[in-house]
Design a protein around this motif. Structure first.
Motif, PDB file in Angstrom:
ATOM      1  N   ARG A 103     -23.792  -8.904   3.454  1.00 11.19           N
ATOM      2  CA  ARG A 103     -23.748  -9.946   2.423  1.00 11.19           C
ATOM      3  C   ARG A 103     -24.002  -9.323   1.050  1.00 11.19           C
ATOM      4  NH1 ARG A 103     -22.034 -11.786   6.288  1.00 11.19           N
ATOM      5  NH2 ARG A 103     -22.402 -13.777   7.288  1.00 11.19           N
ATOM      6  N   HIS A 104     -23.394  -8.185   0.798  1.00  9.23           N
ATOM      7  CA  HIS A 104     -23.710  -7.441  -0.413  1.00  9.23           C
ATOM      8  C   HIS A 104     -22.613  -7.486  -1.466  1.00  9.23           C
ATOM      9  CE1 HIS A 104     -26.814  -5.769   2.237  1.00  9.23           C
ATOM     10  NE2 HIS A 104     -27.487  -5.559   1.118  1.00  9.23           N
ATOM     11  N   CYS A 105     -21.647  -8.358  -1.324  1.00 12.08           N
ATOM     12  CA  CYS A 105     -20.653  -8.523  -2.386  1.00 12.08           C
ATOM     13  C   CYS A 105     -20.141  -9.959  -2.356  1.00 12.08           C
ATOM     14  CB  CYS A 105     -19.498  -7.519  -2.253  1.00 12.08           C
ATOM     15  SG  CYS A 105     -18.364  -7.863  -0.895  1.00 12.08           S
ATOM     16  N   ASN A 106     -19.373 -10.328  -3.361  1.00 17.58           N
ATOM     17  CA  ASN A 106     -18.871 -11.699  -3.451  1.00 17.58           C
ATOM     18  C   ASN A 106     -17.915 -12.030  -2.321  1.00 17.58           C
ATOM     19  OD1 ASN A 106     -20.314 -12.242  -5.780  1.00 17.58           O
ATOM     20  ND2 ASN A 106     -18.679 -11.559  -7.128  1.00 17.58           N
ATOM     21  N   ALA A 107     -17.122 -11.071  -1.889  1.00 13.72           N
ATOM     22  CA  ALA A 107     -16.125 -11.352  -0.855  1.00 13.72           C
ATOM     23  C   ALA A 107     -16.784 -11.810   0.441  1.00 13.72           C
ATOM     24  CB  ALA A 107     -15.257 -10.118  -0.619  1.00 13.72           C
ATOM     25  N   CYS A 108     -17.820 -11.087   0.886  1.00 16.92           N
ATOM     26  CA  CYS A 108     -18.466 -11.483   2.140  1.00 16.92           C
ATOM     27  C   CYS A 108     -19.417 -12.652   1.929  1.00 16.92           C
ATOM     28  CB  CYS A 108     -19.187 -10.297   2.770  1.00 16.92           C
ATOM     29  SG  CYS A 108     -20.452  -9.544   1.729  1.00 16.92           S
ATOM     30  N   SER A 109     -19.966 -12.813   0.707  1.00 16.45           N
ATOM     31  CA  SER A 109     -20.864 -13.939   0.439  1.00 16.45           C
ATOM     32  C   SER A 109     -20.125 -15.264   0.451  1.00 16.45           C
ATOM     33  CB  SER A 109     -21.555 -13.744  -0.913  1.00 16.45           C
ATOM     34  OG  SER A 109     -22.353 -12.585  -0.903  1.00 16.45           O
ATOM     35  N   GLU A 110     -18.818 -15.246   0.248  1.00 15.12           N
ATOM     36  CA  GLU A 110     -18.021 -16.469   0.282  1.00 15.12           C
ATOM     37  C   GLU A 110     -17.770 -16.946   1.710  1.00 15.12           C
ATOM     38  OE1 GLU A 110     -14.588 -15.176  -1.791  1.00 15.12           O
ATOM     39  OE2 GLU A 110     -15.522 -15.289  -3.785  1.00 15.12           O
ATOM     40  N   SER A 170      -9.243  -1.142   6.254  1.00 13.84           N
ATOM     41  CA  SER A 170      -9.187  -1.560   4.851  1.00 13.84           C
ATOM     42  C   SER A 170     -10.437  -1.071   4.142  1.00 13.84           C
ATOM     43  CB  SER A 170      -9.092  -3.086   4.730  1.00 13.84           C
ATOM     44  OG  SER A 170      -7.914  -3.555   5.346  1.00 13.84           O
ATOM     45  N   LEU A 171     -10.274  -0.695   2.878  1.00 15.59           N
ATOM     46  CA  LEU A 171     -11.439  -0.268   2.099  1.00 15.59           C
ATOM     47  C   LEU A 171     -12.399  -1.437   1.926  1.00 15.59           C
ATOM     48  CD1 LEU A 171     -13.044   1.671   0.372  1.00 15.59           C
ATOM     49  CD2 LEU A 171     -11.478   1.220  -1.518  1.00 15.59           C
ATOM     50  N   VAL A 172     -11.923  -2.608   1.534  1.00 10.73           N
ATOM     51  CA  VAL A 172     -12.741  -3.818   1.404  1.00 10.73           C
ATOM     52  C   VAL A 172     -12.545  -4.641   2.672  1.00 10.73           C
ATOM     53  CG1 VAL A 172     -13.197  -5.894   0.052  1.00 10.73           C
ATOM     54  CG2 VAL A 172     -12.519  -3.778  -1.097  1.00 10.73           C
ATOM     55  N   LEU A 188     -15.200  -3.684  -8.486  1.00 11.85           N
ATOM     56  CA  LEU A 188     -15.834  -2.398  -8.185  1.00 11.85           C
ATOM     57  C   LEU A 188     -17.045  -2.576  -7.274  1.00 11.85           C
ATOM     58  CD1 LEU A 188     -15.671  -0.583 -11.654  1.00 11.85           C
ATOM     59  CD2 LEU A 188     -14.414   0.018  -9.571  1.00 11.85           C
ATOM     60  N   ASP A 189     -17.801  -3.665  -7.457  1.00 16.76           N
ATOM     61  CA  ASP A 189     -18.960  -3.920  -6.599  1.00 16.76           C
ATOM     62  C   ASP A 189     -18.531  -4.127  -5.150  1.00 16.76           C
ATOM     63  OD1 ASP A 189     -20.680  -3.689  -8.711  1.00 16.76           O
ATOM     64  OD2 ASP A 189     -20.813  -5.844  -9.083  1.00 16.76           O
ATOM     65  N   GLU A 190     -17.435  -4.825  -4.941  1.00 20.09           N
ATOM     66  CA  GLU A 190     -16.947  -5.054  -3.582  1.00 20.09           C
ATOM     67  C   GLU A 190     -16.482  -3.750  -2.944  1.00 20.09           C
ATOM     68  OE1 GLU A 190     -15.521  -9.661  -4.477  1.00 20.09           O
ATOM     69  OE2 GLU A 190     -14.083  -8.008  -4.594  1.00 20.09           O
ATOM     70  N   VAL A 191     -15.832  -2.917  -3.730  1.00 17.63           N
ATOM     71  CA  VAL A 191     -15.396  -1.617  -3.221  1.00 17.63           C
ATOM     72  C   VAL A 191     -16.607  -0.751  -2.869  1.00 17.63           C
ATOM     73  CG1 VAL A 191     -14.263   0.540  -3.870  1.00 17.63           C
ATOM     74  CG2 VAL A 191     -13.166  -1.634  -4.386  1.00 17.63           C
ATOM     75  N   ALA A 192     -17.598  -0.726  -3.766  1.00 14.94           N
ATOM     76  CA  ALA A 192     -18.783   0.097  -3.531  1.00 14.94           C
ATOM     77  C   ALA A 192     -19.570  -0.376  -2.315  1.00 14.94           C
ATOM     78  CB  ALA A 192     -19.676   0.082  -4.770  1.00 14.94           C
ATOM     79  N   ALA A 193     -19.618  -1.700  -2.092  1.00 12.54           N
ATOM     80  CA  ALA A 193     -20.374  -2.233  -0.957  1.00 12.54           C
ATOM     81  C   ALA A 193     -19.744  -1.841   0.375  1.00 12.54           C
ATOM     82  CB  ALA A 193     -20.476  -3.747  -1.066  1.00 12.54           C
ATOM     83  N   CYS A 194     -18.428  -1.720   0.403  1.00 14.83           N
ATOM     84  CA  CYS A 194     -17.736  -1.448   1.669  1.00 14.83           C
ATOM     85  C   CYS A 194     -17.439   0.032   1.909  1.00 14.83           C
ATOM     86  CB  CYS A 194     -16.422  -2.227   1.716  1.00 14.83           C
ATOM     87  SG  CYS A 194     -16.599  -3.980   2.112  1.00 14.83           S
ATOM     88  N   ALA A 217      -6.780   1.246  -2.805  1.00 16.70           N
ATOM     89  CA  ALA A 217      -7.402   2.185  -1.871  1.00 16.70           C
ATOM     90  C   ALA A 217      -7.540   3.567  -2.492  1.00 16.70           C
ATOM     91  CB  ALA A 217      -6.584   2.252  -0.584  1.00 16.70           C
ATOM     92  N   ALA A 218      -6.485   4.037  -3.169  1.00 17.57           N
ATOM     93  CA  ALA A 218      -6.536   5.375  -3.762  1.00 17.57           C
ATOM     94  C   ALA A 218      -7.568   5.438  -4.877  1.00 17.57           C
ATOM     95  CB  ALA A 218      -5.155   5.757  -4.279  1.00 17.57           C
ATOM     96  N   ASN A 219      -7.520   4.490  -5.802  1.00 19.79           N
ATOM     97  CA  ASN A 219      -8.447   4.510  -6.938  1.00 19.79           C
ATOM     98  C   ASN A 219      -9.886   4.274  -6.497  1.00 19.79           C
ATOM     99  OD1 ASN A 219      -6.356   5.003  -8.708  1.00 19.79           O
ATOM    100  ND2 ASN A 219      -6.068   2.842  -9.233  1.00 19.79           N
ATOM    101  N   GLY A 220     -10.073   3.384  -5.499  1.00 18.12           N
ATOM    102  CA  GLY A 220     -11.421   3.098  -5.026  1.00 18.12           C
ATOM    103  C   GLY A 220     -12.075   4.314  -4.393  1.00 18.12           C
ATOM    104  N   LEU A 221     -11.323   5.088  -3.623  1.00 14.62           N
ATOM    105  CA  LEU A 221     -11.894   6.267  -2.973  1.00 14.62           C
ATOM    106  C   LEU A 221     -12.035   7.443  -3.929  1.00 14.62           C
ATOM    107  CD1 LEU A 221     -10.174   6.206   0.541  1.00 14.62           C
ATOM    108  CD2 LEU A 221     -12.524   5.603  -0.048  1.00 14.62           C
ATOM    109  N   LEU A 222     -11.199   7.492  -4.947  1.00 15.30           N
ATOM    110  CA  LEU A 222     -11.275   8.587  -5.912  1.00 15.30           C
ATOM    111  C   LEU A 222     -12.211   8.273  -7.076  1.00 15.30           C
ATOM    112  CD1 LEU A 222      -7.523   9.689  -6.038  1.00 15.30           C
ATOM    113  CD2 LEU A 222      -9.426  10.844  -4.890  1.00 15.30           C
TER     114      LEU A 222
END
Length: 279
Positions: A103-110, A170-172, A188-194, A217-222
Motif C-alpha cells: 500500500r505504498h503508492c496511489n495505484a495500490c491504495s486505490e 510489469s514494472l508497476v 515516479l513514486d509508483e515506479v519507485a514503490a514497485c 519501463a525503460a526510463n523507470g529502470l534507467l
C-alpha cells in the motif's frame, strides 16, 4: 340643649353624681364623624413598601461571539502505513504476498487488483512492460490481448517462448487509473514503490538479460524522467548492475506503427547478443 358649666359639674360631683353627658370639643366630634360617601367607598390597599417589591429581572446574557470562542480540534490518530517489506530474501510465494499487501503508492491504495508476473520461473530473459492494461488487470497477468500475441510472435522469432525461456512482468504492479477508471501514466513514486519487486523477480528467475517494452519501463529502470522519449534509450545496451538491459518499443505501439517492427527486431538481436546467444 344647655351646656353644663364648671359650677354645675362641681355641684354634681359633691353629690356623688357624675355627669351623664359631656360635650366634646368640636374638633374631636369632627374627627370621629365619617362621611357616608367615604364609608361606602371601596377599600384600596396601600402600596407595598419599596423593600417588599420583587427585585428587577437580571439582564439577559448575550451569547459570546463565535470569533471569540476557542475551538480545539479533536485528536485524530494517524492511520498506520505498513512498512516497506524487505523483499530481497523472499521466495516466489512470499513475493506474491508482498505485492498483494503493498500500500505504498496511489495505484495500490486505490484498491486496484495487482498484476503478477508470469512465464518461466527459470528464464533467460526478463521482459518488462511499464504498466498493465485493462485486459491485463482482468486476466491477472501481463501482456495479454493483441499486444501479448504480437510479443509471443516476436519471442518465437528469436527462438524463445514465455513458457520455457522468458519471464514477463510489469514494472508497476497495479494499473494506474484515472477518475473514470481509464489508464493513466504512472508517477515516479509508483515506479519507485514497485521497482524492488521487479528486481527480486529477476533474481528469482535468474534471467541474464532484461528486455524492456516501451518508454515507461525503460526510463523507470534507467532512472530517467518518465516522459523522456524512448529514442534516447533505444539502440544501446545498458546495465542494471551486472545484467545487460535492452530497450525496445511496446507491442501496442508496433500494432499502431507496423513500420517500426524492423526497429524492434534489431533490438531483439541486440538483446540476444548481450545474453551471449547466437544470432
Amino acid at each position: 340643649m344647655n351646656r353644663m358649666t364648671s359650677r354645675d359639674a362641681a355641684f354634681l360631683a359633691e353629690m356623688g353624681i357624675g355627669p351623664l353627658w359631656s360635650v366634646r370639643a368640636a374638633s374631636e366630634a369632627a374627627a370621629d364623624a365619617v362621611p357616608e360617601a367615604v364609608a361606602a367607598a371601596p377599600v384600596v390597599p396601600a402600596p407595598a413598601p419599596a423593600a417588599a417589591l420583587a427585585p428587577p429581572p437580571m439582564p439577559r446574557q448575550v451569547a459570546e461571539p463565535a470569533a471569540a470562542r476557542t475551538w480545539t480540534p479533536p485528536v485524530v490518530e494517524p492511520i498506520p502505513v505498513p512498512e516497506q517489506v524487505d523483499v530481497s530474501a523472499l521466495d516466489w510465494d512470499g513475493l506474491r504476498q508482498a505485492v498483494a499487501n503493498c500500500r505504498h503508492c496511489n495505484a495500490c491504495s486505490e484498491g486496484r487488483k495487482p498484476v503478477f508476473g508470469t512465464g518461466a520461473r527459470q528464464a533467460r530473459w526478463l521482459v518488462a512492460a511499464g504498466t498493465a492494461s485493462v485486459l491485463d488487470e482482468q486476466a491477472g497477468e501481463p501482456m495479454t490481448g493483441d499486444p501479448g500475441k504480437l510479443l509471443d510472435n516476436m519471442l518465437l522469432a528469436a527462438g524463445m517462448s514465455r513458457e520455457t525461456d522468458v519471464y514477463i512482468t510489469s514494472l508497476v504492479k497495479c494499473r494506474p487509473a484515472n477518475r473514470n477508471g481509464g489508464d493513466r501514466a504512472p508517477t515516479l513514486d509508483e515506479v519507485a514503490a514497485c521497482r524492488p519487486f521487479l528486481e527480486r523477480e529477476r533474481e528469482l528467475c535468474g534471467a541474464s538479460a532484461i528486455l524492456t517494452l516501451g518508454q515507461v519501463a525503460a526510463n523507470g529502470l534507467l532512472g530517467k524522467p518518465l516522459q523522456e522519449p524512448l529514442a534516447g534509450s533505444r539502440g544501446a545496451t545498458h546495465r542494471l548492475g551486472a545484467v545487460p538491459m535492452v530497450a525496445t518499443l511496446h507491442p501496442g505501439e508496433l500494432l499502431r506503427r507496423g513500420a517500426d517492427k524492423a526497429l524492434a527486431w534489431a533490438d531483439l538481436c541486440r538483446a540476444k547478443a548481450a545474453n551471449g546467444q547466437a544470432g
